[in-house]
Design an enzyme around this catalytic site. Structure first.
Site: not given
Length: 438
Positions: A24-25, A120, A332
């Site tokens: 997806k990324n 998100c 992160v």
């Protein structure tokens, strides 16, 4: 995906073989990169996920012809045009990808507009890095109530850019803006994730000149034009790690076709330390629970080549069943442990702390963020009613429900479809016991 809720009857090990598609990324960024070419591009191994559909819709609004044939996308930017602001705003809140349209659109049209950004809610993901990058390239940025409008009256030019944190999104912004900018761009503090390297490979196929040094410095020499590419996307290592953790937590045995060892080395080390077993084959990786107690581990998330932040949520479910105390230090995103509230309701013993509980202090340690988790096990999870909060946390709730005794009802599962292709079908293939509600 039209599914809103699933009812899961837990306690059944996942067993079987499923296929991993493109990441997806990477895929969504590769689709945006096609805007830069003067000829059509072909992208293979494209998953059927909602983020891909969002980006396809945005591309089509801007005049790009997108055709799908199986898992292959053909993207033709021959008729790129300015999209109506109202139409673009229809996608507001659906994805954070629109910010990456800016560089290519400024090159092609001299202007760009992006709506409010969604995604998100897992922590502070400011677009300031992106806007600063574009300003450095010569873009004029105007913030409006409905979004952000940009123009490049004198075109984009190369620049020296330093990222105080190796942000993946900001690195992608630099790459997409610099490849056709006039002159040379030097980016220091860059992200070097496998998905970044795959995007660089795509841009090089298009005619870009990009050099990556070992000190996280990327140098781009701008070129006048680019052509289309043909490329098979890197597999989705986040999805692979998620299903591997599901196999471990449920006591199962799952073969992930298309998964590769090099991009998952750090995960594989932790998976083995936690008591899991794996076997590398030419066409994928088999993950299974070999029996006996799972073992506690201490994990710190980090940028590549560290342990990915997207890997920790499904791993936490498996660690709830480990015999001892595990620690996960999130460095992160500062708000990525909200998903543990539902796990505690299901019987997990998890405490969240503001202290840095890893081997080193991180940027969140002095800011009072709850970014360290202590997981005490083993526990037997029990069924509960859960509402999915975000993509990775939602998959973790699904794993917990598959592991738990009794029945769980998981709502808002459409979010999971943002990054997990046909996960309902994959659950069926792996023998999960569940019902689907519209």
């Amino acid at each position: 995906m039209n599914v809103d809720r699933i009812t899961v009857r837990g306690g059944k090990p996942l067993q079987g073989r499923i296929q991993m598609k493109g990441a997806k990324n990477l895929v969504t960024k590769a689709m945006v990169a096609a805007l830069l070419g003067e000829t059509p591009s072909e992208l293979r191994s494209v998953p059927e996920i909602s983020d891909v559909r969002v980006v396809q819709g945005l591309l089509e609004l801007h005049g790009v012809t997108v055709e799908r044939d199986g898992d292959t996308l053909r993207l033709d930017p021959a008729k790129v045009r300015t999209a109506h602001e109202t139409s673009i705003n229809a996608h507001a809140g659906s994805s954070r990808i629109p910010i990456l349209f800016c560089g290519p659109l400024l090159h092609q049209l001299g202007e760009a507009f992006i709506p409010d950004l969604g995604g998100c809610h897992i922590g502070d993901r400011p677009i300031d890095y992106h806007l600063d990058v574009l300003r450095n390239f010569g873009a004029v940025v105007e913030k409006l109530p409905s979004g952000i409008r940009m123009s490049a009256p004198n075109g984009l030019h190369g620049a020296k850019i330093h990222l105080p944190y190796p942000s993946v999104g900001a690195t992608e912004q630099v790459l997409l803006g610099a490849v056709r900018a006039k002159g040379r761009t030097e980016l220091t503090g860059a992200a070097v994730e496998p998905e970044i390297m795959d995007l660089i490979a795509i841009l090089q196929k298009m005619g870009a000149e990009i050099q990556v040094d070992t000190d996280r410095t990327i140098r781009i020499e701008g070129v006048d034009k680019l052509v289309g590419y043909r490329h098979t996307a890197l597999f989705d290592r986040n999805e692979a790690a998620s299903w591997a953790c599901a196999a471990l937590a449920t006591g199962g045995d799952v073969f992930l076709e298309g998964a590769r060892q090099p991009e998952m080395t750090t995960f594989l080390n932790v998976f083995r330390k936690a008591g899991g077993a794996f076997e590398i084959e030419d066409d994928g990786i088999r993950f299974w629970h070999p029996g006996g107690d799972l073992k506690p581990v201490v994990v710190e998330t980090d940028v590549h080549p560290g342990f990915m932040t997207d890997w920790q949520q499904p791993l936490v479910v498996a660690l709830a069943k480990a015999n001892g105390i595990s620690i996960v230090h999130e460095t992160v995103y500062e708000q990525r442990f909200g998903f543990t509230e539902a796990l505690v309701e299901m019987g997990a013993r998890i405490q969240i702390h503001t202290d840095c509980l890893g081997s080193h202090a991180c940027r969140f340690g002095q800011r009072n963020y709850e970014h360290s988790a202590v997981i005490a096990g083993p526990v037997e999870l029990h069924g509960a009613d859960v509402v999915v909060p975000d993509l990775r946390g939602g998959f973790s709730h699904l794993v917990a429900a598959l592991t738990a005794e009794g029945t769980s009802r998981i709502s808002n599962v459409g979010i999971i479809a943002r990054g997990y292709e046909r996960f309902i079908e994959k659950l069926e293939t792996l023998g999960a016991d569940f019902d689907v509600e519209g």
